[in-house]
Design a protein around this motif. Structure first.
Motif, short mmCIF file in Angstrom:
data_model
loop_
_atom_site.label_atom_id
_atom_site.label_comp_id
_atom_site.label_asym_id
_atom_site.label_seq_id
_atom_site.Cartn_x
_atom_site.Cartn_y
_atom_site.Cartn_z
N LYS A 10 0.84 -1.19 0.00
CA LYS A 10 0.00 0.00 0.00
C LYS A 10 0.88 1.25 0.00
O LYS A 10 1.76 1.39 0.86
CB LYS A 10 -0.91 0.01 1.22
N PRO A 11 0.68 2.16 -0.94
CA PRO A 11 1.50 3.38 -1.00
C PRO A 11 1.38 4.20 0.29
O PRO A 11 0.32 4.24 0.92
CB PRO A 11 0.93 4.14 -2.19
N SER A 12 2.46 4.82 0.66
CA SER A 12 2.51 5.63 1.87
C SER A 12 2.89 7.07 1.52
O SER A 12 3.57 7.32 0.54
CB SER A 12 3.53 5.04 2.85
N ASP A 13 2.44 8.00 2.36
CA ASP A 13 2.83 9.40 2.14
C ASP A 13 4.10 9.75 2.91
O ASP A 13 4.51 10.91 2.95
CB ASP A 13 1.69 10.35 2.52
N ASN A 14 4.72 8.75 3.54
CA ASN A 14 6.02 8.93 4.19
C ASN A 14 7.10 8.40 3.26
O ASN A 14 7.21 7.19 3.05
CB ASN A 14 6.06 8.18 5.52
N TRP A 15 7.87 9.31 2.68
CA TRP A 15 8.89 8.94 1.72
C TRP A 15 10.27 8.94 2.37
O TRP A 15 10.48 9.57 3.42
CB TRP A 15 8.87 9.90 0.54
N GLU A 16 11.20 8.25 1.70
CA GLU A 16 12.59 8.19 2.15
C GLU A 16 13.50 8.49 0.96
O GLU A 16 13.25 8.01 -0.14
CB GLU A 16 12.88 6.79 2.73
N LEU A 17 14.54 9.27 1.21
CA LEU A 17 15.37 9.78 0.12
C LEU A 17 16.85 9.64 0.46
O LEU A 17 17.26 9.84 1.60
CB LEU A 17 15.01 11.24 -0.15
N ASP A 18 17.63 9.34 -0.56
CA ASP A 18 19.09 9.36 -0.43
C ASP A 18 19.69 9.97 -1.67
O ASP A 18 19.26 9.70 -2.80
CB ASP A 18 19.65 7.95 -0.23
N ASP A 41 9.10 4.83 -0.56
CA ASP A 41 8.24 5.19 0.57
C ASP A 41 8.42 4.16 1.67
O ASP A 41 9.10 3.15 1.50
CB ASP A 41 6.78 5.33 0.14
N SER A 42 7.83 4.42 2.83
CA SER A 42 8.07 3.57 3.99
C SER A 42 7.56 2.15 3.81
O SER A 42 8.03 1.23 4.48
CB SER A 42 7.44 4.20 5.24
N SER A 43 6.60 1.95 2.90
CA SER A 43 6.08 0.61 2.64
C SER A 43 6.82 -0.07 1.50
O SER A 43 6.58 -1.25 1.21
CB SER A 43 4.58 0.67 2.33
N GLY A 44 7.70 0.66 0.82
CA GLY A 44 8.43 0.10 -0.31
C GLY A 44 7.56 -0.18 -1.52
O GLY A 44 7.88 -1.01 -2.36
N SER A 45 6.44 0.56 -1.63
CA SER A 45 5.51 0.33 -2.74
C SER A 45 6.05 0.81 -4.07
O SER A 45 5.59 0.38 -5.13
CB SER A 45 4.17 1.02 -2.45
N PHE A 46 7.02 1.73 -4.03
CA PHE A 46 7.64 2.19 -5.27
C PHE A 46 9.10 2.49 -5.02
O PHE A 46 9.54 2.71 -3.89
CB PHE A 46 6.93 3.43 -5.82
N ARG A 47 9.84 2.49 -6.11
CA ARG A 47 11.25 2.88 -6.07
C ARG A 47 11.58 3.74 -7.27
O ARG A 47 11.12 3.44 -8.37
CB ARG A 47 12.16 1.64 -6.05
N ARG A 63 11.95 11.60 4.60
CA ARG A 63 13.03 11.35 5.56
C ARG A 63 14.35 11.12 4.81
O ARG A 63 14.35 10.56 3.73
CB ARG A 63 12.71 10.12 6.41
N PHE A 64 15.42 11.53 5.42
CA PHE A 64 16.76 11.26 4.88
C PHE A 64 17.71 11.10 6.04
O PHE A 64 17.52 11.68 7.10
CB PHE A 64 17.21 12.38 3.94
N PHE A 65 18.75 10.25 5.85
CA PHE A 65 19.59 9.90 6.98
C PHE A 65 21.02 10.41 6.90
O PHE A 65 21.74 10.37 7.90
CB PHE A 65 19.62 8.37 7.14
#
Length: 203
Positions: free
Chosen positions: A69-77, A97-103, A137-139
């Protein structure tokens, strides 16, 4: 009545014919040259300029992964990879995104690694996405300033965070399966150590 000799009349006809042929020939040459020029111009216009070619996006999207399921919490590098191309490091932007629904992955030329280019990549991803992000989010502390500036002009909350689990998993996959198969791969630059610990490195 004036009588014109046959030889004179023949000469006149020959001259007139030559002039007519010359006129027609000139018109044909001019028309042909114009047509050729038009064809050449049209052909040249159909070729993209180097600037247009360089601005063409090379983003690679993978949607609807594992029926997540797509999430509105994304992760970026955004960082360099253990690959050297034409004497320069390979830089990539990875977004999921946090669910890994897309890359989404896009390579950046080393001379275009800046907040403006990163913002462009993020905005393109948002435009393509089914669910728009509320938080990204980014780390990487080393990229904090550039990422923060890029996201400050996008309608999202930029959040430095260690909770980028989908992104960490993807990076580890690429370190294991993608980069070692690429020409120019450098083991000394790889992020995974022999013990197999996580690639996720907060700096």
């Amino acid at each position: 009545m004036r009588i014109v000799s046959f030889s004179i009349l023949s000469s006149l006809l020959a001259v007139n014919s030559a002039q007519a042929f010359s006129s027609v020939s000139k018109r044909y040459t001019t028309t042909t040259a114009a047509t050729s020029m038009t064809t050449t111009t049209t052909h040249l216009k159909s070729e993209p300029t180097s600037a247009e070619a360089s601005s063409t996006s090379n983003s690679k999207f993978e949607w609807n992964r594992n029926n997540a399921k797509p999430s509105d919490n994304w992760e970026l590098d955004c960082y360099s990879r253990p690959v050297i191309i034409d004497g320069k490091k390979l830089w990539e932007v990875l977004i999921t995104d946090s669910s890994g629904s897309f890359r989404m992955c896009e390579a950046l030329p080393s001379n275009r690694v800046n907040s403006r280019e990163l913002r462009r990549v993020v905005e393109n991803a948002i435009e393509e996405a089914e669910i728009k992000p509320s938080t990204i989010r980014f780390f990487r502390g080393a990229m904090f300033n550039m990422i923060n500036i890029a996201l400050s002009e996008v309608d999202v909350i930029a959040k430095p965070s260690r909770a980028t689990y989908s992104l960490a998993q993807w990076l580890e996959e690429r370190e294991r399966e993608i980069y070692p198969k690429m020409e120019g791969y450098r083991t000394s630059m790889a992020g995974i150590d022999p013990s197999g610990s996580s690639f996720l490195d907060i700096r």
